[in-house]
Design a protein around this motif. Structure first.
Motif, mmCIF file in Angstrom:
data_model
loop_
_atom_site.group_PDB
_atom_site.id
_atom_site.type_symbol
_atom_site.label_atom_id
_atom_site.label_comp_id
_atom_site.label_asym_id
_atom_site.label_seq_id
_atom_site.Cartn_x
_atom_site.Cartn_y
_atom_site.Cartn_z
ATOM 1 N N ASP A 30 0.829 -1.218 0.000
ATOM 2 C CA ASP A 30 0.000 0.000 0.000
ATOM 3 C C ASP A 30 0.855 1.257 0.000
ATOM 4 O O ASP A 30 0.544 2.225 -0.692
ATOM 5 C CB ASP A 30 -0.935 0.015 1.210
ATOM 6 C CG ASP A 30 -2.038 -1.021 1.116
ATOM 7 O OD1 ASP A 30 -2.322 -1.498 -0.004
ATOM 8 O OD2 ASP A 30 -2.608 -1.366 2.166
ATOM 9 N N GLU A 31 1.941 1.248 0.760
ATOM 10 C CA GLU A 31 2.830 2.404 0.815
ATOM 11 C C GLU A 31 3.564 2.590 -0.511
ATOM 12 O O GLU A 31 3.789 3.716 -0.958
ATOM 13 C CB GLU A 31 3.843 2.274 1.952
ATOM 14 C CG GLU A 31 3.233 2.360 3.339
ATOM 15 C CD GLU A 31 2.693 1.020 3.846
ATOM 16 O OE1 GLU A 31 2.898 -0.029 3.174
ATOM 17 O OE2 GLU A 31 2.048 1.019 4.895
ATOM 18 N N LYS A 32 3.945 1.481 -1.132
ATOM 19 C CA LYS A 32 4.651 1.558 -2.413
ATOM 20 C C LYS A 32 3.730 2.118 -3.500
ATOM 21 O O LYS A 32 4.147 2.925 -4.313
ATOM 22 C CB LYS A 32 5.170 0.180 -2.848
ATOM 23 C CG LYS A 32 6.153 -0.462 -1.888
ATOM 24 C CD LYS A 32 7.469 0.254 -1.849
ATOM 25 C CE LYS A 32 8.443 -0.462 -0.911
ATOM 26 N NZ LYS A 32 9.715 0.229 -0.830
ATOM 27 N N ILE A 33 2.464 1.702 -3.486
ATOM 28 C CA ILE A 33 1.507 2.172 -4.486
ATOM 29 C C ILE A 33 1.142 3.631 -4.238
ATOM 30 O O ILE A 33 1.013 4.408 -5.174
ATOM 31 C CB ILE A 33 0.258 1.275 -4.497
ATOM 32 C CG1 ILE A 33 0.645 -0.117 -4.988
ATOM 33 C CG2 ILE A 33 -0.854 1.881 -5.342
ATOM 34 C CD1 ILE A 33 -0.416 -1.172 -4.808
ATOM 35 N N GLY A 34 0.986 4.019 -2.994
ATOM 36 C CA GLY A 34 0.714 5.418 -2.648
ATOM 37 C C GLY A 34 -0.518 5.956 -3.340
ATOM 38 O O GLY A 34 -1.605 5.396 -3.232
ATOM 39 N N SER A 35 -0.365 7.039 -4.098
ATOM 40 C CA SER A 35 -1.489 7.722 -4.747
ATOM 41 C C SER A 35 -2.055 6.965 -5.944
ATOM 42 O O SER A 35 -3.103 7.321 -6.456
ATOM 43 C CB SER A 35 -1.046 9.112 -5.201
ATOM 44 O OG SER A 35 -0.026 8.999 -6.187
ATOM 45 N N GLY A 36 -1.359 5.949 -6.375
ATOM 46 C CA GLY A 36 -1.779 5.166 -7.543
ATOM 47 C C GLY A 36 -0.595 4.939 -8.460
ATOM 48 O O GLY A 36 0.414 5.631 -8.377
ATOM 49 N N ILE A 37 -0.718 3.988 -9.336
ATOM 50 C CA ILE A 37 0.376 3.609 -10.216
ATOM 51 C C ILE A 37 0.198 4.224 -11.601
ATOM 52 O O ILE A 37 -0.814 3.991 -12.264
ATOM 53 C CB ILE A 37 0.471 2.077 -10.340
ATOM 54 C CG1 ILE A 37 0.748 1.460 -8.967
ATOM 55 C CG2 ILE A 37 1.551 1.684 -11.348
ATOM 56 C CD1 ILE A 37 0.659 -0.043 -8.944
ATOM 57 N N ALA A 38 1.181 5.003 -12.010
ATOM 58 C CA ALA A 38 1.198 5.561 -13.366
ATOM 59 C C ALA A 38 1.962 4.635 -14.307
ATOM 60 O O ALA A 38 1.696 4.605 -15.502
ATOM 61 C CB ALA A 38 1.840 6.945 -13.360
ATOM 62 N N GLY A 39 2.909 3.886 -13.768
ATOM 63 C CA GLY A 39 3.711 2.975 -14.570
ATOM 64 C C GLY A 39 4.906 2.491 -13.777
ATOM 65 O O GLY A 39 5.032 2.774 -12.577
ATOM 66 N N PHE A 40 5.788 1.789 -14.446
ATOM 67 C CA PHE A 40 6.986 1.255 -13.812
ATOM 68 C C PHE A 40 8.191 1.562 -14.675
ATOM 69 O O PHE A 40 8.079 1.695 -15.894
ATOM 70 C CB PHE A 40 6.885 -0.269 -13.642
ATOM 71 C CG PHE A 40 5.813 -0.702 -12.694
ATOM 72 C CD1 PHE A 40 6.086 -0.858 -11.345
ATOM 73 C CD2 PHE A 40 4.534 -0.954 -13.140
ATOM 74 C CE1 PHE A 40 5.096 -1.256 -10.461
ATOM 75 C CE2 PHE A 40 3.535 -1.356 -12.278
ATOM 76 C CZ PHE A 40 3.819 -1.508 -10.930
#
Length: 77
Positions: A30-40
């Motif tokens: 959850d902390e890694k995703i934060g505000s949401g995933i735009a890409g990698f």
């Protein structure tokens, strides 16, 4: 998967789907995703290694240990 990318490469959409699913069991997912995933992307990590970075929708990014996604008990990065 990591080894098919060079440092500074953007991860493909197909591989991104795998990484999104892989983050679910990460101890700090959850902390890694934060505000949401735009890409990698792939960038350098500690000691000159390379790793995946999650690029968030708010413009921030965070590295993550793919081993922690699989094992869950590996020290997260």
């Amino acid at each position: 998967m990591l080894h098919k990318y060079d440092v500074r490469d953007k991860v493909s959409e197909e591989d991104s789907k795998v990484l999104i699913a892989a983050l679910a069991p990460h101890p700090e997912g959850d902390e890694k995703i934060g505000s949401g995933i735009a890409g990698f992307s792939v960038r350098t990590a500690d000691y000159g290694t390379k790793c995946f970075w999650v690029n968030r929708t708010d413009g921030t990014s965070e590295k993550f240990a793919h081993r922690a996604c699989v094992c869950g008990n590996v020290r997260p990065s």
